[in-house]
Scaffold this active site. Structure first.
Site, PDB file in Angstrom:
ATOM      1  N   PRO A 235       0.848  -1.197   0.000  1.00 56.46           N
ATOM      2  CA  PRO A 235       0.000   0.000   0.000  1.00 56.46           C
ATOM      3  C   PRO A 235       0.887   1.252   0.000  1.00 56.46           C
ATOM      4  O   PRO A 235       1.546   1.559   0.982  1.00 56.46           O
ATOM      5  CB  PRO A 235      -0.801  -0.122   1.308  1.00 56.46           C
ATOM      6  N   ASP A 411       5.920   2.330   2.177  1.00 55.71           N
ATOM      7  CA  ASP A 411       4.999   1.228   2.455  1.00 55.71           C
ATOM      8  C   ASP A 411       4.191   1.629   3.696  1.00 55.71           C
ATOM      9  O   ASP A 411       4.730   1.697   4.808  1.00 55.71           O
ATOM     10  CB  ASP A 411       5.834  -0.036   2.719  1.00 55.71           C
ATOM     11  N   HIS A 412       2.913   1.857   3.482  1.00 54.09           N
ATOM     12  CA  HIS A 412       2.088   2.392   4.577  1.00 54.09           C
ATOM     13  C   HIS A 412       1.840   1.371   5.692  1.00 54.09           C
ATOM     14  O   HIS A 412       1.364   1.707   6.767  1.00 54.09           O
ATOM     15  CB  HIS A 412       0.756   2.890   4.002  1.00 54.09           C
ATOM     16  N   ARG A 413       2.203   0.103   5.434  1.00 57.24           N
ATOM     17  CA  ARG A 413       2.083  -0.888   6.511  1.00 57.24           C
ATOM     18  C   ARG A 413       3.167  -0.653   7.550  1.00 57.24           C
ATOM     19  O   ARG A 413       3.048  -1.059   8.701  1.00 57.24           O
ATOM     20  CB  ARG A 413       2.248  -2.311   5.947  1.00 57.24           C
ATOM     21  N   ILE A 415       5.218   2.492   7.571  1.00 57.95           N
ATOM     22  CA  ILE A 415       5.475   3.910   7.849  1.00 57.95           C
ATOM     23  C   ILE A 415       4.171   4.700   7.852  1.00 57.95           C
ATOM     24  O   ILE A 415       3.375   4.607   6.904  1.00 57.95           O
ATOM     25  CB  ILE A 415       6.469   4.462   6.808  1.00 57.95           C
TER      26      ILE A 415
END
Ligand code: CAO
Length: 439
Positions: A235, A411-413, A415
């Protein structure tokens, strides 16, 4: 029933090679020609088949051991006739070899293109009447067989083995992923079934005018696979910012003048590499990777930075090691060497592995911003666009300042948005006053 030693047969030029897979367990019933172990040299991997049928009584090797012709592999209780346990099969009579990987575009997880001896043999594929073409997958024959039995498309499986080799566990993980998304293992990603979206149409463009079909380069295809995988799995969020590099640019020009005789040219990129490393130290989550299950963060205490290089055959990402320990001059020299190697197709797989964070600099070309795709297993990538003079309000008036556009995808998982903004703010601060890199 006799217990026999099974030794490594004549394996040609393979000597003192490492075992990368033990394919059997004590108690397994083995048929003649079933593979016992996989060995791998720099050039290729090979499965060692059993010359006899029987039951494995004792394993005499483990992963990581090094073997040569005559090394003891297993003790076997032989059933039926007992031929000599160690005939010396020549190539093609039982030993199945898979070429080792060549340098490819996206380094850390590059799969390998290797023709398969089993290609096109027409094994049935569950849920599909068509054959699966595994010609681009880097996997041993037993893994290929396993994938065919399950109807898994090896081209879509990411290899976690050495040099990106696909293991049986990778195939199992792929099947689990596909099933959990409601897909069908044997269908290609292009068909869209793994994502539950409509397939891409197959269009005859010649109906509207003249066309030419140009095959994609090997690097193009590999890069496409990685980018697609990373785009789908990660994501992404992209944070934009800009750094005032007016002073940095003046210093850089001065350095270039001083070094004009030596021919050494310093570009803004090496300062950006240094600033990135300072950012990785200040925000260690950016210097981490998610483990394969996505349950743990692996934090790194080394600072290797990948730099995307544009070559006539496509994009490659050589990795610059220990950037924290190198001077601006050293990095400039290395950047020159690595870019030349990349463009001359001389990069080795090791040159493209072990990166912590990547930079994609389009600053020498143009553009104001873009959204780079994270180079997994890294968790962030910095896109750099062309700097230009902008009127910046200094509290009293608009002053002409040289502004460098930054595009950080992450990577929004791993950060959060807040950390993304903190990271680019920090980078801008470092680049705005590079004395801070010394502090
Ligand atoms: N703003 C303004 N000018 C810049 C700049 C920036 N951000 N970055 C570089 N420049 C200037 C350099 O100073 C140099 O100018 P001079 O020749 O006047 O000194 C010129 O642009 C060319 O620089 P360069 O591109 O040769 O060198 P570099 O160190 O900036 O980059 C490399 C090296 C290998 C990264 C680059 O050549 C390259 O391949 N870039 C493309 C990367 C790419 O394709 N990314 C996309 C990936 S996603 O598909």
């Amino acid at each position: 029933m006799a217990i026999q030693e099974v030794l490594v047969p004549d394996i040609g030029s393979f000597k003192d090679v490492e075992i990368i897979e033990v394919l059997v367990n004590v108690g397994d019933t083995i048929a003649v020609e079933d593979s016992l172990i996989t060995i791998e040299s720099d050039k290729s991997s090979m499965e060692i088949p059993s010359p006899v049928a029987g039951v494995i009584k004792e394993l005499k090797v483990k992963v990581g051991d090094r073997i040569s012709e005559g090394s003891l592999v297993v003790m076997m209780e032989v059933v039926g006739e007992t031929p000599h346990p160690n005939p010396s099969p020549s190539r093609g009579e039982g030993l199945e070899e898979v070429p080792a990987p060549q340098p490819v575009a996206a380094p850390p997880v590059a799969p390998v293109l290797s023709p398969s001896p089993l290609e096109g043999e027409g094994l049935g594929v569950r849920g599909s009447s068509s054959k699966l073409d595994f010609s681009k997958a880097y996997a041993t024959p037993s893994v290929r067989k396993f994938a065919r039995e399950l109807g898994a498309d090896l081209n879509k499986v990411t290899g976690s083995g050495r040099k990106g080799r696909i293991t049986q566990e990778d195939v199992k993980a792929y099947i689990k992923d596909v099933m959990s998304m409601g897909g069908v293992p044997g269908k290609s990603a292009n068909s869209g079934n793994t994502l539950g979206v409509a397939p891409m149409p197959d269009i005859d463009f010649s109906q509207w005018g003249a066309i030419e079909t140009v095959p994609l380069s090997r690097i193009n295809k590999l890069t496409g696979e990685f980018l697609h995988r990373n785009w789908v799995h990660i994501p992404h969020v992209t944070q934009f910012d800009q750094a005032d590099i007016t002073d940095l640019e003046a210093f850089r020009k001065q350095l270039n003048e001083e070094n004009a005789k030596s021919g050494m040219k310093i570009t803004p990129l090496v300062f950006i590499m240094k600033a990135v490393v300072a950012g990785l130290k200040a925000y260690p989550r950016f210097n981490s990777s998610l483990d394969a299950k996505g349950e743990n963060l692996i934090r790194k205490s080394y600072y290797n930075v990948g730099v995307a290089v544009d070559t006539p055959d496509g994009l490659v990402v050589p990795v610059f090691r220990d950037v924290d320990k190198k001077s601006i001059m050293q990095l400039s020299e290395e950047l020159k060497e690595m870019s030349a190697k990349a463009r001359d197709k001389k990069l080795k797989p090791a040159d493209m592995q072990g990166g912590c964070f990547s930079i994609s600099s389009l600053g020498g070309i143009g553009g104001t911003k873009f959204t780079p795709i994270v180079n997994a297993p890294e968790v962030a990538i910095l896109g750099v666009s062309k700097s230009d003079i902008q009127p910046i309000w200094n509290g009293k008036e608009f002053a002409p300042r040289l502004m460098l556009p930054l595009s950080l995808s992450y990577d929004h998982r791993v950060i959060d948005g807040a950390d993304g903004a903190r990271f680019t703010t920090y980078l801008a601060k470092m680049l705005g006053d590079i004395r801070r890199l010394l502090v």
